[in-house]
Design an enzyme around this catalytic site. Structure first.
Site, PDB file in Angstrom:
ATOM      1  CG  HIS A 130      -0.361   0.063   2.533  1.00  0.00           C
ATOM      2  ND1 HIS A 130       0.545  -0.852   3.010  1.00  0.00           N
ATOM      3  CD2 HIS A 130      -0.543   0.960   3.548  1.00  0.00           C
ATOM      4  CE1 HIS A 130       0.889  -0.532   4.252  1.00  0.00           C
ATOM      5  NE2 HIS A 130       0.256   0.565   4.596  1.00  0.00           N
TER       6      HIS A 130
ATOM      7  CG  ASP B 183       4.915   2.498   7.157  1.00  0.00           C
ATOM      8  OD1 ASP B 183       4.074   2.914   6.343  1.00  0.00           O
ATOM      9  OD2 ASP B 183       4.608   1.762   8.126  1.00  0.00           O
TER      10      ASP B 183
ATOM     11  CG  HIS C  62      -3.958  -0.201   6.459  1.00  0.00           C
ATOM     12  ND1 HIS C  62      -3.860  -0.080   7.811  1.00  0.00           N
ATOM     13  CD2 HIS C  62      -2.871   0.445   5.938  1.00  0.00           C
ATOM     14  CE1 HIS C  62      -2.782   0.617   8.108  1.00  0.00           C
ATOM     15  NE2 HIS C  62      -2.166   0.955   7.000  1.00  0.00           N
TER      16      HIS C  62
HETATM   17 ZN   LIG Z   1       2.887   0.373   7.784  1.00  0.00          ZN
HETATM   18 ZN   LIG Z   2      -0.117   1.467   6.552  1.00  0.00          ZN
END
Ligand SMILES: [Zn+2]
Ligand SMILES: [Zn+2]
Length: 302
Positions: free
Chosen positions: A60, A64, A140
């Site tokens: 995604h 990060d 998410h």
């Molecule tokens: Zn993450």
């Molecule tokens: Zn994430």
């Protein structure tokens, strides 16, 4: 099947840990999974040859999980790479990477091929003669997929003494490996199982990061050899899972148990904690076979 952890933290890099990135070696493929900041340094530290990476899977578009990508793409160029690079990622990543390259006039001389993902159902996104890769739709804060890497069924193993004894011509070995019964030189039909051994069971690796606790993924990852499931929080911070759409170590273990996987690897730890052992302790109250990811750690599943 071999997994090397290049980054095991969520959110931000720290002195001892990078954000998410891993390399999965499976049937001669080197798959890079997510590409957080610091990935190329970790690839070098772990002596992984850049030229062996031909496919990159991005879960995604939170930083990060991909802030290391444009740097890596650029380094490949500086190293005069010629082989294709395939990137499987949510729709939008292509635009981000191409804009960065456009504004710095740094086009690649190698073919850079984007496979943009937007489906909410699990789909086959990569296949060769030995491996298949499927998406695992996750829940998410932004559109996210995990990835299921599956070895295809291995071929049966010929017992050379038994086939010689049975008087079978070499021309039939291919058929034997595929599981067929064959005729010997005297025209007698030989039962395949009498001259071959069962193959090694096919292995699979399910990568699930980032996600809130979601039982919908269980049918997709069922009976996997290894499950990596994010465990951003410990029990005491479980309330944070709802707004951030992450999981606790115990929730990861519950998914592992319900999906009947062999081994669970935890990771994507929040930087608020010191040390990882509590994640293991909490997960083990639900599921026994738990491993902790850590930058630079390699797991062998042979
Ligand atoms: Zn993450
Ligand atoms: Zn994430």
């Amino acid at each position: 099947m071999k997994l090397t952890i290049l980054g095991c933290h969520s959110a931000t890099p720290s002195i001892n840990a990078n954000p998410t990135a891993q390399v999965l070696e499976i049937k001669n493929n080197m798959f890079l999974i997510d590409c957080g900041e610091g990935t190329q340094v970790e690839l070098r530290r772990n002596k992984i040859k850049f030229s062996r990476i031909k496919h990159i899977f991005i879960s995604h578009l939170h930083g990060d999980h991909y802030f290391g990508l444009v740097g890596l793409v650029n380094t490949f160029s500086l190293l005069t790479r010629e082989t294709e690079l395939h990137i499987y990622a949510p729709k939008g990543l292509k635009e981000v990477i191409l804009l960065q390259m456009k504004l710095s006039a740094s086009w690649t001389q190698y073919p850079l091929i984007f496979h943009e993902l937007s489906s909410d159902a699990s789909e086959l996104i990569y296949e060769d003669d030995k491996v298949e890769v499927y998406t695992i739709p996750l829940k998410h804060r932004v559109y996210t997929n995990g990835f299921l890497f599956k070895e295809k069924e291995n071929e049966r193993k010929i017992d050379i003494n038994l086939v010689t004894e049975a008087n079978i011509d070499k021309a039939y070995f291919r058929k034997l490996k595929q599981g067929f019964d064959v005729e010997n030189e005297d025209g007698v039909l030989i039962n395949n199982k009498k001259v071959t051994k069962d193959p090694k069971p096919a292995k699979s690796y399910a990568y699930c990061s980032d996600t809130i606790y979601n039982e919908d993924i269980i049918p997709i990852i069922k009976d996997s050899t290894v499950l990596y499931h994010e465990s951003t929080f410990l029990d005491k911070n479980e309330a944070l899972c709802i707004p951030t759409k992450h999981s606790t170590a115990k929730q990861a273990a519950t998914i592992a148990k319900k999906a009947n996987v062999e081994t669970l690897i935890l990771g994507h730890y929040s930087t608020r904690y010191n040390g990882y052992n509590d994640f293991k302790t909490e997960a083990k109250t639900v599921f026994n076979n738990v491993l902790l990811s850590k930058d630079g750690k390699t797991f062998n599943f042979d």
